[in-house]
Design an enzyme around this catalytic site. Structure first.
Site, PDB file in Angstrom:
ATOM      1  N   LYS A 178       0.980  -1.079   0.009  1.00  0.00           N
ATOM      2  CA  LYS A 178       0.048  -0.048  -0.039  1.00  0.00           C
ATOM      3  C   LYS A 178       0.888   1.200   0.225  1.00  0.00           C
ATOM      4  O   LYS A 178       1.590   1.684   0.937  1.00  0.00           O
ATOM      5  CB  LYS A 178      -0.864   0.084   1.172  1.00  0.00           C
ATOM      6  CG  LYS A 178      -2.138   1.079   0.984  1.00  0.00           C
ATOM      7  CD  LYS A 178      -2.527   1.602   2.297  1.00  0.00           C
ATOM      8  CE  LYS A 178      -1.966   2.779   3.070  1.00  0.00           C
ATOM      9  NZ  LYS A 178      -1.929   4.082   2.378  1.00  0.00           N
ATOM     10  N   GLU A 253      10.424   0.495   9.756  1.00  0.00           N
ATOM     11  CA  GLU A 253      11.473   1.496   9.583  1.00  0.00           C
ATOM     12  C   GLU A 253      10.780   2.635   9.950  1.00  0.00           C
ATOM     13  O   GLU A 253      10.057   3.311   9.215  1.00  0.00           O
ATOM     14  CB  GLU A 253      12.090   1.723   8.301  1.00  0.00           C
ATOM     15  CG  GLU A 253      12.535   0.486   7.551  1.00  0.00           C
ATOM     16  CD  GLU A 253      13.959   0.157   8.161  1.00  0.00           C
ATOM     17  OE1 GLU A 253      14.605   1.047   8.685  1.00  0.00           O
ATOM     18  OE2 GLU A 253      14.457  -1.157   7.696  1.00  0.00           O
ATOM     19  N   CYS A 287      13.917   9.948   6.689  1.00  0.00           N
ATOM     20  CA  CYS A 287      13.956   9.478   8.138  1.00  0.00           C
ATOM     21  C   CYS A 287      15.331   9.574   8.661  1.00  0.00           C
ATOM     22  O   CYS A 287      15.382   9.780   9.833  1.00  0.00           O
ATOM     23  CB  CYS A 287      13.331   7.908   8.036  1.00  0.00           C
ATOM     24  SG  CYS A 287      14.135   7.162   6.807  1.00  0.00           S
ATOM     25  N   GLU A 390      11.190  14.862  15.651  1.00  0.00           N
ATOM     26  CA  GLU A 390      11.251  14.622  14.209  1.00  0.00           C
ATOM     27  C   GLU A 390      10.489  15.732  13.660  1.00  0.00           C
ATOM     28  O   GLU A 390       9.237  15.593  13.600  1.00  0.00           O
ATOM     29  CB  GLU A 390      11.113  13.142  13.646  1.00  0.00           C
ATOM     30  CG  GLU A 390      11.347  12.944  12.320  1.00  0.00           C
ATOM     31  CD  GLU A 390      10.994  11.562  11.771  1.00  0.00           C
ATOM     32  OE1 GLU A 390       9.769  11.013  11.829  1.00  0.00           O
ATOM     33  OE2 GLU A 390      11.987  11.114  11.240  1.00  0.00           O
TER      34      GLU A 390
HETATM   35  P1  NAP Z   1       2.466   8.050   8.432  1.00  0.00           P
HETATM   36  O1  NAP Z   1       1.094   8.423   8.798  1.00  0.00           O
HETATM   37  O2  NAP Z   1       3.085   6.797   9.285  1.00  0.00           O
HETATM   38  O3  NAP Z   1       2.057   7.032   7.269  1.00  0.00           O
HETATM   39  C1  NAP Z   1       3.058   6.135   6.532  1.00  0.00           C
HETATM   40  C2  NAP Z   1       2.172   5.209   5.645  1.00  0.00           C
HETATM   41  O4  NAP Z   1       1.134   4.418   6.882  1.00  0.00           O
HETATM   42  C3  NAP Z   1       0.967   5.727   4.739  1.00  0.00           C
HETATM   43  O5  NAP Z   1       0.945   4.778   3.799  1.00  0.00           O
HETATM   44  C4  NAP Z   1      -0.314   5.734   5.434  1.00  0.00           C
HETATM   45  O6  NAP Z   1      -1.385   5.646   4.978  1.00  0.00           O
HETATM   46  C5  NAP Z   1      -0.206   4.498   6.336  1.00  0.00           C
HETATM   47  N1  NAP Z   1      -0.920   4.595   7.628  1.00  0.00           N
HETATM   48  C6  NAP Z   1      -1.410   5.503   8.254  1.00  0.00           C
HETATM   49  N2  NAP Z   1      -2.027   5.098   9.466  1.00  0.00           N
HETATM   50  C7  NAP Z   1      -2.211   3.856   9.348  1.00  0.00           C
HETATM   51  C8  NAP Z   1      -2.682   2.770  10.170  1.00  0.00           C
HETATM   52  N3  NAP Z   1      -3.504   3.135  11.388  1.00  0.00           N
HETATM   53  N4  NAP Z   1      -2.687   1.584   9.844  1.00  0.00           N
HETATM   54  C9  NAP Z   1      -1.941   1.089   8.753  1.00  0.00           C
HETATM   55  N5  NAP Z   1      -1.317   2.023   7.933  1.00  0.00           N
HETATM   56  C10 NAP Z   1      -1.181   3.355   8.446  1.00  0.00           C
HETATM   57  O7  NAP Z   1       3.297   8.973   7.862  1.00  0.00           O
HETATM   58  P2  NAP Z   1       2.915  10.162   7.257  1.00  0.00           P
HETATM   59  O8  NAP Z   1       1.835  10.586   7.372  1.00  0.00           O
HETATM   60  O9  NAP Z   1       3.433  10.096   5.895  1.00  0.00           O
HETATM   61  O10 NAP Z   1       3.964  11.130   7.984  1.00  0.00           O
HETATM   62  C11 NAP Z   1       3.788  11.682   9.247  1.00  0.00           C
HETATM   63  C12 NAP Z   1       5.323  11.586  10.052  1.00  0.00           C
HETATM   64  O11 NAP Z   1       5.745  10.307   9.771  1.00  0.00           O
HETATM   65  C13 NAP Z   1       6.177  12.452   9.350  1.00  0.00           C
HETATM   66  O12 NAP Z   1       6.000  13.741   9.573  1.00  0.00           O
HETATM   67  C14 NAP Z   1       7.329  11.989   9.509  1.00  0.00           C
HETATM   68  O13 NAP Z   1       7.880  12.562  11.156  1.00  0.00           O
HETATM   69  C15 NAP Z   1       7.108  10.509   9.746  1.00  0.00           C
HETATM   70  N6  NAP Z   1       7.693   9.896   8.407  1.00  0.00           N
HETATM   71  C16 NAP Z   1       8.810   9.083   8.463  1.00  0.00           C
HETATM   72  C17 NAP Z   1       9.280   8.364   7.523  1.00  0.00           C
HETATM   73  C18 NAP Z   1      10.403   7.374   7.689  1.00  0.00           C
HETATM   74  O14 NAP Z   1      10.976   6.979   6.598  1.00  0.00           O
HETATM   75  N7  NAP Z   1      10.732   6.928   8.607  1.00  0.00           N
HETATM   76  C19 NAP Z   1       8.508   8.595   6.194  1.00  0.00           C
HETATM   77  C20 NAP Z   1       7.369   9.357   6.149  1.00  0.00           C
HETATM   78  C21 NAP Z   1       6.857   9.904   7.200  1.00  0.00           C
HETATM   79  P3  NAP Z   1      -1.945   7.271   4.164  1.00  0.00           P
HETATM   80  O15 NAP Z   1      -1.077   7.692   3.459  1.00  0.00           O
HETATM   81  O16 NAP Z   1      -3.292   6.786   3.571  1.00  0.00           O
HETATM   82  O17 NAP Z   1      -2.403   8.013   5.510  1.00  0.00           O
END
Ligand code: NAP
Ligand code: MG
Length: 503
Positions: A178, A253, A287, A390
């Site tokens: 996904k 990750e 990240c 972060e």
């Molecule tokens: P996120 O909310 O963790 O989303 C990552 C993935 O998880 C997306 O595909 C998201 O889908 C999905 N997701 C969200 N809620 C879920 C749930 N309850 N169960 C299963 N999957 C779920 O990250 P984000 O919104 O993209 O970013 C938020 C923060 O995460 C950023 O500000 C940053 O701090 C961190 N981040 C970290 C990384 C990394 O590589 N470590 C990468 C991106 C972001 P949807 O897109 O449909 O919500």
């Protein structure tokens, strides 16, 4: 406008509900594509297709060499279409075309080629020493888990999709992926490549839709044998909880707040480049960004001057222009998060020495609210929230230190442990520090150098397990020990015969 459907069981299909959602180009805040919006039902359909492909199809029965050939074909086809993928990546997520062309697409191709090599070269079975008592031969087998799922973030959509798909398929699993809702297009486009490479139906399925439903189904379904996630630590915790229902092996990750240590003997020209690249590459939406620069007090002012001078020369502009170093952030919402942290930083440590606002003078067709200037805070105590949390934006905290021990202590004073850097002309000293940093990767006189053949992942709350490397390949396999008795008489047959002589 593109029209992207879900890729399930080898075919592009609409969502069962017929619903779609719009993905935007953050640079211009205009619609880019209408994407089929999967529901839980579609996620189940995709998981069942993968289950059937694994339980009844040819993929897990093929030899590693045969699978490697198919995955190399996938890599060839991506390369042949790289301009198309790079454009989609830059438009949908706002990263620059330069990054998409030189990092994202080659990074994805590299992952397919590396894991193809693992499939061809890593032994599927290894003999172990014969047992003297009980007399036996023994071997260990590496087998696919079965159905694996992957939920991926928006910052590197194409590379993240490749990192979840390539090792899974190489090891003989079937997968469902996904992508993030902001950036679903490039992952969905891969379906065509899998069709052309003759990957059997159901072996790989790609479903776009909300994390709260589709993502949760992928992490919790009893038909799934292993799950992997990249994204926020908060959602990572939720994935772990969901996977615990069926005790699924889980690779995570997650976030980071990595320290880039600049020692007093560093080459300042290289160190400044490593700090700027380490922090501002892709606007800090990485990240493992080195968002805490730990700088020795004797070179602190000189290095800060260099950082400010060079940061203000970075070209912010249209991501589709090869001259741009920085495009927009992924969304206006992400800019608002950065603005909240910069306000907090002003309250905690005072005015940043550069940046601290959106750029002026961008062309009219660009969405001014989606861009932010590289921002540097100095004299930041490591306990400040901007040094601990972060931000996922172009914000650097420069923290002074006076001894190597202090630098290591500050670097390790974080809930995260994903990566870090050491900048020094004394390699032995730098490696000594690297070995004491509680992180999964350390770059010396460099930054962001991730290659598919080296493991990547985090200590502490940055995650569980490793992707890439042989370690990342083995993570997609189960381990089985087979013991074959070589005894010829009942007396020496069972090791417990002394306890149960009558059986
Ligand atoms: P996120 O909310 O963790 O989303 C990552 C993935 O998880 C997306 O595909 C998201 O889908 C999905 N997701 C969200 N809620 C879920 C749930 N309850 N169960 C299963 N999957 C779920 O990250 P984000 O919104 O993209 O970013 C938020 C923060 O995460 C950023 O500000 C940053 O701090 C961190 N981040 C970290 C990384 C990394 O590589 N470590 C990468 C991106 C972001 P949807 O897109 O449909 O919500
Ligand atoms: Mg988008």
């Amino acid at each position: 406008m593109a029209d992207q459907k879900l890729f399930i069981d080898g075919e592009y299909v609409d969502a069962a509900s017929g619903e779609t959602f719009t993905t935007y180009e953050p640079a211009t805040n205009t619609p880019y594509a209408e994407v089929a919006k999967a529901s839980r039902e579609d996620a189940e359909r995709a998981i069942k297709a993968a289950r059937r492909a694994f339980d009844e199809g040819p993929w897990p029965k093929m030899s590693g060499a045969e699978r490697a050939e198919k995955l190399n074909k996938v890599a060839d086809l991506i390369e042949a279409n790289s301009a198309k993928f790079a454009e989609a990546e830059a438009r949908d997520g706002g990263g620059t075309i330069k990054k998409a062309t030189f990092a994202d697409i080659p990074g994805g191709v590299g992952a397919f080629r590396w894991f193809a090599r693992c499939a061809a070269e890593q032994p599927e079975q290894v003999d172990r020493e014969p047992n003297p008592f009980p007399p036996s031969t023994n071997y260990v087998r590496y087998e696919p888990h079965g159905v694996t799922t992957g939920v991926i973030p928006w910052n590197f959509p194409f590379i993240m999709a490749s990192w979840k798909i390539a090792p899974s398929l190489a090891a003989g699993n079937c997968a469902v992926i996904k992508p993030a809702s902001y950036t679903s297009v490039s992952a969905l486009m891969l379906g065509e490549i899998f069709q052309e490479a003759d990957i059997p139906p159901g072996v790989i399925n790609i479903v776009a839709g909300p994390g709260g439903t589709v993502g949760e189904e992928l992490a919790s379904s009893p038909l799934v044998d292993k799950t992997a996630f990249t994204g926020s630590t908060e959602v990572g915790r939720r994935i772990m909880q969901l996977a615990s229902g069926t005790v699924k092996p889980t690779t995570l990750e997650l976030g980071g707040k990595s320290a880039n240590i600049v020692l007093d003997d560093a080459n300042l020209d290289i160190a400044a480049a490593a700090v700027l690249f380490g922090t501002f590459f892709h606007n800090g939406q990485v990240c493992e960004s080195g968002t805490r620069a730990l700088v020795h007090e004797s070179i602190y002012d000189e290095l800060v001057d260099l950082l400010v001078e060079r940061a203000s020369k970075m070209v912010i502009g249209d991501p589709l222009d090869f001259a741009s170093d920085l495009g927009p952030l992924v969304s206006r919402g992400q800019v608002e998060t950065v603005e909240r942290y910069v306000k907090l930083g002003r309250d905690e440590v005072g005015e940043p020495v550069c940046g601290g606002s959106r750029p002026e003078g961008l062309p009219d067709n660009l969405d001014h609210e989606a861009f932010y200037k590289p921002t540097i805070f100095t004299q930041v105590p490591n306990s400040a929230k901007i040094a601990q949390e972060e931000i996922f934006g172009p914000v650097l905290c420069v923290i002074p230190f006076s001894t190597d021990d202090e630098a290591v202590a500050i670097a390790n004073d974080s809930i995260y442990g994903l990566a870090g850097g050491v900048q020094s002309t004394n390699i032995e000293r730098a490696q000594g520090i690297a070995n004491r940093m509680r992180t999964g990767t350390v770059w010396i006189n460099d930054y962001h150098m991730i290659t598919p053949d080296k493991p990547f992942g985090g200590y502490k709350q940055s995650g569980i397990g490793r992707e890439l490397g042989v370690e990342g390949y083995r993570a997609y396999q189960q381990v089985k020990h087979v013991h074959t008795s070589t005894s010829t008489t009942k007396e020496e047959y069972l090791q417990f015969s002394a306890l149960s002589g009558e059986i």
